[in-house]
Scaffold this motif. Structure first.
Motif, PDB file in Angstrom:
ATOM      1  N   LYS A   1      41.433  55.366  50.746  1.00 13.28           N
ATOM      2  CA  LYS A   1      41.007  56.673  50.949  1.00 13.28           C
ATOM      3  C   LYS A   1      39.910  56.712  52.075  1.00 13.28           C
ATOM      4  CE  LYS A   1      42.878  59.359  46.857  1.00 13.28           C
ATOM      5  NZ  LYS A   1      42.108  59.744  45.420  1.00 13.28           N
ATOM      6  N   GLY A   2      39.937  57.081  53.293  1.00 16.04           N
ATOM      7  CA  GLY A   2      38.900  57.325  54.153  1.00 16.04           C
ATOM      8  C   GLY A   2      38.222  56.362  54.300  1.00 16.04           C
ATOM      9  N   LEU A   3      38.715  55.167  54.450  1.00 17.65           N
ATOM     10  CA  LEU A   3      37.976  54.042  54.585  1.00 17.65           C
ATOM     11  C   LEU A   3      37.455  53.786  55.927  1.00 17.65           C
ATOM     12  CD1 LEU A   3      37.704  51.684  52.500  1.00 17.65           C
ATOM     13  CD2 LEU A   3      39.239  50.296  53.696  1.00 17.65           C
ATOM     14  N   GLY A   4      36.229  53.349  56.133  1.00 20.59           N
ATOM     15  CA  GLY A   4      35.685  53.077  57.498  1.00 20.59           C
ATOM     16  C   GLY A   4      34.680  51.939  57.424  1.00 20.59           C
ATOM     17  N   ARG A   5      34.596  51.502  58.670  1.00 21.63           N
ATOM     18  CA  ARG A   5      33.552  50.355  58.950  1.00 21.63           C
ATOM     19  C   ARG A   5      33.232  50.459  60.380  1.00 21.63           C
ATOM     20  NH1 ARG A   5      31.596  44.843  57.699  1.00 21.63           N
ATOM     21  NH2 ARG A   5      31.251  43.924  59.694  1.00 21.63           N
TER      22      ARG A   5
ATOM     23  N   PRO B   1      33.754  47.361  53.744  1.00 26.81           N
ATOM     24  CA  PRO B   1      33.845  48.704  54.520  1.00 26.81           C
ATOM     25  C   PRO B   1      32.515  49.302  54.371  1.00 26.81           C
ATOM     26  CG  PRO B   1      35.200  49.000  52.484  1.00 26.81           C
ATOM     27  CD  PRO B   1      34.708  47.390  52.610  1.00 26.81           C
ATOM     28  N   ASP B   2      32.266  50.243  55.103  1.00 29.40           N
ATOM     29  CA  ASP B   2      30.872  50.942  54.987  1.00 29.40           C
ATOM     30  C   ASP B   2      31.305  52.369  54.389  1.00 29.40           C
ATOM     31  OD1 ASP B   2      29.643  49.165  56.364  1.00 29.40           O
ATOM     32  OD2 ASP B   2      30.080  50.160  58.235  1.00 29.40           O
ATOM     33  N   ARG B   3      32.302  52.669  54.233  1.00 30.11           N
ATOM     34  CA  ARG B   3      32.740  54.094  53.654  1.00 30.11           C
ATOM     35  C   ARG B   3      34.251  54.226  53.248  1.00 30.11           C
ATOM     36  NH1 ARG B   3      30.082  54.877  58.100  1.00 30.11           N
ATOM     37  NH2 ARG B   3      31.819  54.390  59.289  1.00 30.11           N
ATOM     38  N   GLY B   4      34.351  55.049  52.249  1.00 29.58           N
ATOM     39  CA  GLY B   4      35.629  55.131  51.654  1.00 29.58           C
ATOM     40  C   GLY B   4      35.867  54.449  50.161  1.00 29.58           C
ATOM     41  N   ALA B   5      37.436  54.309  50.084  1.00 28.93           N
ATOM     42  CA  ALA B   5      37.584  53.922  48.677  1.00 28.93           C
ATOM     43  C   ALA B   5      38.733  53.117  48.833  1.00 28.93           C
ATOM     44  CB  ALA B   5      37.849  54.809  47.597  1.00 28.93           C
ATOM     45  N   ILE B   6      38.997  52.057  47.965  1.00 31.09           N
ATOM     46  CA  ILE B   6      40.277  51.337  47.944  1.00 31.09           C
ATOM     47  C   ILE B   6      40.570  51.409  46.436  1.00 31.09           C
ATOM     48  CG2 ILE B   6      41.258  49.090  48.047  1.00 31.09           C
ATOM     49  CD1 ILE B   6      38.951  48.041  49.981  1.00 31.09           C
ATOM     50  N   LEU B   7      41.574  51.771  46.037  1.00 30.16           N
ATOM     51  CA  LEU B   7      42.292  52.044  44.640  1.00 30.16           C
ATOM     52  C   LEU B   7      43.453  51.070  44.390  1.00 30.16           C
ATOM     53  CD1 LEU B   7      40.963  54.888  45.946  1.00 30.16           C
ATOM     54  CD2 LEU B   7      42.193  55.742  43.560  1.00 30.16           C
ATOM     55  N   LEU B   8      43.454  50.354  43.064  1.00 30.58           N
ATOM     56  CA  LEU B   8      44.324  49.572  42.909  1.00 30.58           C
ATOM     57  C   LEU B   8      44.992  50.203  41.657  1.00 30.58           C
ATOM     58  CD1 LEU B   8      43.318  45.811  43.588  1.00 30.58           C
ATOM     59  CD2 LEU B   8      45.243  46.796  44.369  1.00 30.58           C
ATOM     60  N   ASP B   9      46.140  50.544  41.615  1.00 27.44           N
ATOM     61  CA  ASP B   9      46.755  51.168  40.609  1.00 27.44           C
ATOM     62  C   ASP B   9      46.267  52.343  40.045  1.00 27.44           C
ATOM     63  OD1 ASP B   9      48.758  49.362  40.247  1.00 27.44           O
ATOM     64  OD2 ASP B   9      47.397  47.823  38.809  1.00 27.44           O
ATOM     65  N   GLY B  10      45.545  53.151  41.092  1.00 30.13           N
ATOM     66  CA  GLY B  10      44.679  54.436  40.896  1.00 30.13           C
ATOM     67  C   GLY B  10      43.177  54.272  40.291  1.00 30.13           C
ATOM     68  N   LYS B  11      42.982  52.915  40.253  1.00 27.81           N
ATOM     69  CA  LYS B  11      41.494  52.527  39.857  1.00 27.81           C
ATOM     70  C   LYS B  11      40.731  52.006  40.904  1.00 27.81           C
ATOM     71  CE  LYS B  11      42.518  50.210  36.059  1.00 27.81           C
ATOM     72  NZ  LYS B  11      43.943  50.772  35.450  1.00 27.81           N
ATOM     73  N   PRO B  12      39.442  52.731  41.463  1.00 30.33           N
ATOM     74  CA  PRO B  12      38.924  52.302  42.553  1.00 30.33           C
ATOM     75  C   PRO B  12      38.302  50.847  42.379  1.00 30.33           C
ATOM     76  CG  PRO B  12      37.736  54.264  41.368  1.00 30.33           C
ATOM     77  CD  PRO B  12      38.894  53.970  40.558  1.00 30.33           C
ATOM     78  N   VAL B  13      38.342  49.951  43.407  1.00 31.82           N
ATOM     79  CA  VAL B  13      37.778  48.555  43.139  1.00 31.82           C
ATOM     80  C   VAL B  13      36.813  48.248  44.205  1.00 31.82           C
ATOM     81  CG1 VAL B  13      39.752  47.677  41.963  1.00 31.82           C
ATOM     82  CG2 VAL B  13      39.764  47.719  44.349  1.00 31.82           C
ATOM     83  N   THR B  14      35.800  47.607  43.851  1.00 33.48           N
ATOM     84  CA  THR B  14      34.766  46.930  45.031  1.00 33.48           C
ATOM     85  C   THR B  14      35.214  45.663  45.034  1.00 33.48           C
ATOM     86  OG1 THR B  14      33.296  48.334  43.884  1.00 33.48           O
ATOM     87  CG2 THR B  14      32.480  46.806  45.574  1.00 33.48           C
TER      88      THR B  14
END
Lengths: 335, 488, 334
Positions: free
Chosen positions: B255-259, B299-312
């Motif tokens: 979602k809305g990932l940016g770098r 990334p600088d912005r946005g979210a990465i979700l695996l199985d619906g859970k956000p991960v860093t």
């Protein structure tokens, strides 16, 4: 069929020991043995000769292991001798300033504390090397050249170049005692070589070291924290130098800022002779042990023959070139 | 040249090949790995001599064989794929060094500069001749290599895979330059894997297969399908895959990932069992995005979700733990450790798992693991202790795939997985990818070959200037439409 | 051409040499303020004289590193060359020309041996030079018994003293043997690397050996030249050292390899070939010399000076590596 499997089995054993180099080295060792036996005769087989060989090899051997670890990762550790001397001086300093009682528990305990302090120093130097090389991306030759000079500087500064000597018996025993006729120092060497061999051949850490030595970037892309591996590797290398320090100070019953400096390039010579690729990625402890045995046998034989130790140096160099040339010569013959 | 043969040991690398090259033509040489292309180039450039009986004739003069000096003298210049430049020297020196091989003479810097500037003027290159080549982008280095060939008075320039690392824009510039050179009467031989490019640029195409010449064809009489048939002897026809995974659970969501400087506003979903194709020009941000998903380019912005859970994903080790695997584009320097054994490469990603008590890995465990994956992916291996570089490109890529499949990924990112792989071996790799998807793995297939993403994914994304510009089921688009979207 | 001059300046600003120069100037300024002795002619000449040996060797090593090789046998080569030349001079008599010819010829021969091993037997240069270091040195001591030669020909012991001039009332200066040979070595190496086709080919070969082969370079001859040059430099350096020490000491030179390596790599030469400049080597050498000399002048006990040298090496290489990484990171972002 039967023959074929046994051949492939042999090949596999050969390869797990370090490939073609092992064959060459074994052949060389055996032929040298025969030649010296014929030239020197019984004296070459006397217990005292064998023992004197076994007393000299360990310190060079342990230092070579320390060098080998760094070489395998594609690096180099020029600071091993300086590390060993600083470690030795630390231990010597503690042992000669304060000795609680004699032969009591505190007495033994203090010696252990001293050795532990020495290893702490060695470990710290390893951390500095590892951090500068792995995390700051300094080339290993430069980084360890720096720590080498630094350590030697500290050692000279603290001792003003003087020798510290006079240690309790248990320490002396490490360098000069025997167990069932086997020099204790050789046991120490074995206690280093075997774990290092296991570490390299049978652990994830060892596998990563070889892969980093061949291609660090690809190893990193495979999910390996290469920096952490390198950091650990240089700490191990330093700790091995620390072990060598204990053996060395025990053998001489003294410690100094400048002991064993001529060993530095000899450790590279031994490792490379043992089949360690100077650019990293390949080499086995077995090969190194064979190489050390060859070097020591030449040195002892020349000693018995009353030939100069400097001739030994020259022959060592010649053997290195001869062994290093074997792969190319073999390829020429095959063509 | 005619009747050219070359044997290495008992192997025929070339059998009775005839080739005619005319002044001012653009001639393409195609063939799979091992078809004899590189041997032929080496014979033309004089690096290797043909077997006796062959005849090479240049401008009416016959030679039984050439050597590098004579071939250079005859105006033959080869631009290898690696460009053979000296990164530590200036542009001017790189261009003019061939004219300055004399012994202990002083360097004539002025003459060197003049030669370089003349050559650069011919190709319209406009960089400072004092710049170090290492500081130029790839396209600039390519120009330098061409300038060097021109400075040597080339009449025949052979370019080996010249477009491999160029962006589309740069390829266009190169094609324009080639027609310019053609007008000047220079013959250009293009050696390339990319069949649509070959057809775009060439007047005649010579196809080699297994060391023999299949034929020379006028480019306007064949298409890329026929060409690949001629190269391999097989016909490969792929159908667009139907979109049938819309009900499967979403594995990866972005979602809305940016770098900064790489990509912006990326939204995408990837479902279990789905193959998502991602295409775009070199430099469009596709590899950077993939690296972010693999924890190597935060990334600088946005979210990465695996199985619906956000991960860093702070590191690639973390990404692997989360079930993400990444096959890098550059197999030779990033995907594999070429000098080390097949075993070492196959076990690299799972070392900790293979370790038993005391953290030791037994030889048996290692062997079983390797045997299992060699058979599962049908890797042709004579001895798993051989260096992985002894394998063919296709088998090497299978080793890479196996090493990542062993980590049980839920998301598999493939960056240009068939670069440098023969057409016939490509098919085997597509097969593996399909099987993985069928087993529920979510696949992100990145490629700049449009047919590859179109025919082997369920859904296609197009990336331009760091943004996703198209998201469409494969069944609802076509090659021309995608090409338009990529280049628009 | 002010534009190209500007570009050249900008390039220099980004170079390793620029930072090195800045550090040295800072160091000199600091030392000059702290101790008036530092910036005297006397001190300058002493510095050049005592670092001539390391400097000449560093120039030879620089050429080898640029070509993509390495040589650490040069201290043994120097020991042999020194012994041969001065033993000959003692036995048969000689003059400046003949001792230098003999020493440099000996160095050339030993360098050629290195090159032969590297090229003909395809052994990596690091292995060859570790081996030949032991061979040359071992044989030298075996043959000579490691005996020093203290009685040198008078003309040699006296040395030379050119362009004498007075400075102030008490002291006079001139160009001595060490400074002369060091200066000539710098000049010749600079000419070789920057003003001859061969020099540029050495850079090219170090930068991309495969391409050099393809373009038809005589790589065998180039390598031969490079290792022989190192040998010749070792021969010249050995006499400079013998004249300074007023003796031939076969056992004292071996072991100084890393001092030379330190000067060259601090000067920016890369062990992977193709990179390095004469200016950089000069600055690397200067940094080490100024540092050690400065510490003595500041009254730091000589026992501690090595500690500071180690610190400076470690810090300077770390900062260089760190700044390069930062720049690369920024370029990726941009």
């Amino acid at each position: 069929m039967k023959q074929e499997t046994s051949l492939s089995w042999l090949q596999r054993v050969g390869r797990s020991l370090g490939g073609g180099t092992i064959g060459t080295l074994t052949l060389l060792l055996v032929s040298l043995w025969v030649v010296f036996a014929l030239v020197i005769g019984d004296r070459f087989f006397s217990a005292s000769t064998l023992q004197s060989m076994a007393f000299q090899m360990p310190e060079l051997g342990i230092l070579s292991l320390a060098m080998m670890l760094a070489l395998l990762s594609g690096g180099l550790n020029l600071s091993i001798i300086a590390t060993a001397n600083l470690t030795g001086l630390t231990i010597a300093f503690m042992l000669t300033r304060t000795v609680p009682g004699s032969e009591g528990i505190a007495w033994v305990g203090w010696q252990l504390v001293a050795i532990a302090a020495g290893f702490a120093v060695a470990g710290l130097i390893g951390l500095i090397n590892g951090y500068v090389i792995a995390y700051l991306n300094v080339s290993p030759i430069l980084a360890t050249l720096g720590t080498m000079t630094l350590c030697k500087g500290v050692a000279i500064g603290l001792t003003r170049g003087n020798v510290i000597s006079g240690f309790p018996d248990p320490i002396i025993f490490i360098g000069n005692g025997t167990i069932f006729g086997v020099p204790f120092a050789l046991v120490v060497f074995a206690l280093c070589a075997v774990p290092v061999a296991i570490l390299l051949n049978a652990t994830p850490f060892g596998a990563k070291v070889y892969l980093i030595g061949s291609n660090e970037k690809a190893t990193r892309y495979s999910g390996v924290d290469t920096r952490a591996v390198l950091l650990r590797l240089y700490v191990y290398s330093s700790l091995l130098a620390g072990v060598a320090a204990v053996v060395m100070m025990a053998r001489f019953n003294s410690a100094n800022a400048a002991y064993g400096e001529s060993y530095l390039l000899v450790t590279i010579l031994a490792a490379v002779l043992g089949g360690v690729d100077p650019f990293g990625g390949f080499g086995k402890v077995g090969g190194l042990v064979l190489a050390l045995a060859i070097l020591q046998m030449i040195s002892s034989a020349f000693n018995l023959l009353n030939l100069s130790q400097f001739l030994t140096l020259a022959i060592w160099g010649g053997i290195l070139i001869a062994v290093a040339a074997v792969p190319h010569l073999r390829a020429l013959l095959r063509r | 040249m005619s009747g050219i043969s070359k044997r290495f040991g008992g192997v025929h690398a070339l059998r009775n090949v005839d080739l005619t090259l005319e002044a001012g033509e653009v001639h393409c040489l195609v063939g799979e790995n091992g078809s004899g292309k590189s041997t032929l180039i080496k014979i033309i450039s004089g690096v290797q001599a043909p077997e006796p009986g062959g005849r090479i004739s240049i401008a009416g003069q016959d030679y039984p064989h050439l050597n590098p000096v004579r071939s250079t003298h005859c105006g033959i210049q080869v631009i290898y794929q690696d460009l053979s430049l000296f990164p530590n020297l200036s542009v001017a020196e790189n261009i003019a060094i061939g004219q300055h091989l004399g012994g202990l003479r002083t360097v004539d810097w002025t003459a060197m500069r003049t030669i370089a500037l003349n050559a650069m003027a011919k190709v319209g290159a406009e960089f400072d001749p004092d710049t170090k080549v290492a500081e130029l982008p790839i396209a600039g280095r390519q120009l330098v290599a061409i300038c060097r060939a021109l400075a040597a008075d080339a009449r025949l320039i052979i370019m080996d895979e010249p477009t491999a690392s160029l962006t589309r824009h740069e390829v266009d510039a190169l094609i324009a330059l080639v027609s310019e050179l053609k007008r000047a009467g220079i013959c250009i031989v293009f050696v390339s894997h990319r069949l649509d490019e070959v057809l775009e640029i060439a007047e005649r195409v010579t196809v080699l297969r297994d060391g023999a010449k299949v034929g020379t064809f006028a480019a306007d009489t064949i298409d890329s399908r026929k060409l690949s048939h001629l190269m391999t002897g097989h016909a490969f026809d792929y159908d667009i895959q139907p979109y049938h995974v819309s009900a499967a659970p979403v594995v990866l969501e972005i979602k809305g990932l940016g770098r900064d400087g790489d990509y912006e506003d990326i939204d995408l979903t990837l479902r279990s069992g789905e193959i998502l194709g991602l295409t775009g020009l070199l430099g469009s941000g596709r590899t950077e995005l993939a690296l972010s998903l693999f924890g190597m380019n935060p990334p600088d912005r946005g979210a990465i979700l695996l199985d619906g859970k956000p991960v860093t994903l702070a590191s690639n080790a973390e990404a692997i733990r989360q079930g993400i695997a990444y096959v890098p584009e550059d197999r030779l320097t990033l995907g594999l450790i070429l000098d080390q054994s097949i075993t070492s490469n196959l076990t690299l990603t799972v070392l900790e798992r293979l370790a038993g008590r005391l953290g030791l890995i037994s030889a048996g465990t290692r062997k079983d693991h390797v045997a299992q994956w060699v058979s599962r992916l049908g890797i042709k291996v004579s001895d798993p202790e051989n260096p992985v570089k002894t394998l063919s490109g296709g088998n090497q890529q299978r080793v890479v795939l196996a090493k990542w499949m062993a980590t049980n990924p839920r998301v598999l990112i493939l960056d240009s997985p068939t670069v440098g792989v023969d057409i016939s071996a490509k098919d085997g790799i597509y097969e593996v990818i399909r099987r993985l998807a069928d087993a529920g793995v979510a696949v992100l297939l990145i490629s700049d070959e449009i047919p590859e993403v179109l025919y082997h994914s369920h859904r296609v994304l197009v990336m331009r200037h760091g943004r996703l510009t198209l998201d469409v089921p494969a069944s609802q688009t076509s090659e021309p439409a995608l090409r338009q979207a990529v280049n628009a | 051409m002010p534009d190209s001059l500007k570009a050249a300046l900008a390039r220099f600003r980004r170079s390793h040499e620029f930072w090195l120069l800045a550090v040295i100037l800072l160091l000199c300024a600091g030392l000059g303020v702290a101790n008036a002795q530092f910036l005297t002619m006397q001190n300058l000449f002493d510095l050049l004289t005592s670092y001539a040996f390391v400097g000449i060797l560093a120039l030879g090593l620089l050429v080898v590193l640029i070509a993509g090789g390495i040589d650490i046998s040069f201290t043994a080569t120097a020991s042999v060359a020194q012994y041969v030349a001065l033993a000959f001079a003692n036995a048969y008599g000689a003059n400046w020309f003949t001792v230098f010819a003999i020493a440099m010829g000996t160095g050339l021969a030993l360098g050629a041996i290195n090159a032969q091993f590297i090229q003909k037997l395809r052994i990596p240069s690091i292995i060859v030079s570790v081996a030949t270091l032991n061979i040359f040195y071992g044989l030298l001591i075996f043959v000579t018994g490691g005996k020093y030669i203290y009685s040198l020909p008078d003309w040699f012991a006296t040395g030379i003293f050119w362009f004498e001039f007075d400075w102030g009332k008490t002291s006079s200066y001139g160009v001595n043997l060490q400074i002369l040979v060091l200066g000539v070595s710098f000049l010749i190496t600079w000419l070789l690397l920057n003003r001859t086709n061969i020099g540029r080919q050495v850079y090219a070969m170090g930068g991309n050996p495969d391409a050099a082969q393809r373009l038809g370079f005589h790589t065998f001859r180039l390598n031969m030249l490079v290792y022989c040059y190192m040998g010749v430099m070792a021969g010249a350096a050995s006499l400079v050292q013998a004249q300074l020490a007023q003796s031939v000491a076969p056992t004292v030179l071996v072991g100084k390899e890393l001092d030379v390596v330190a000067a060259v790599v601090l000067g920016g030469a890369s062990l992977s070939g193709g990179v390095g400049t004469v200016l950089g080597t000069f600055l690397g050498l200067t940094l080490l010399a100024v540092l050690q000399n400065g510490l003595i002048l500041l009254g730091v006990s000589s026992y501690w000076s090595q500690l500071f040298v180690g610190l400076v090496i470690l810090i300077s290489v770390s900062v260089t590596a760190w700044s390069q990484r930062e720049r690369r990171a920024r370029r990726v972002r941009a």
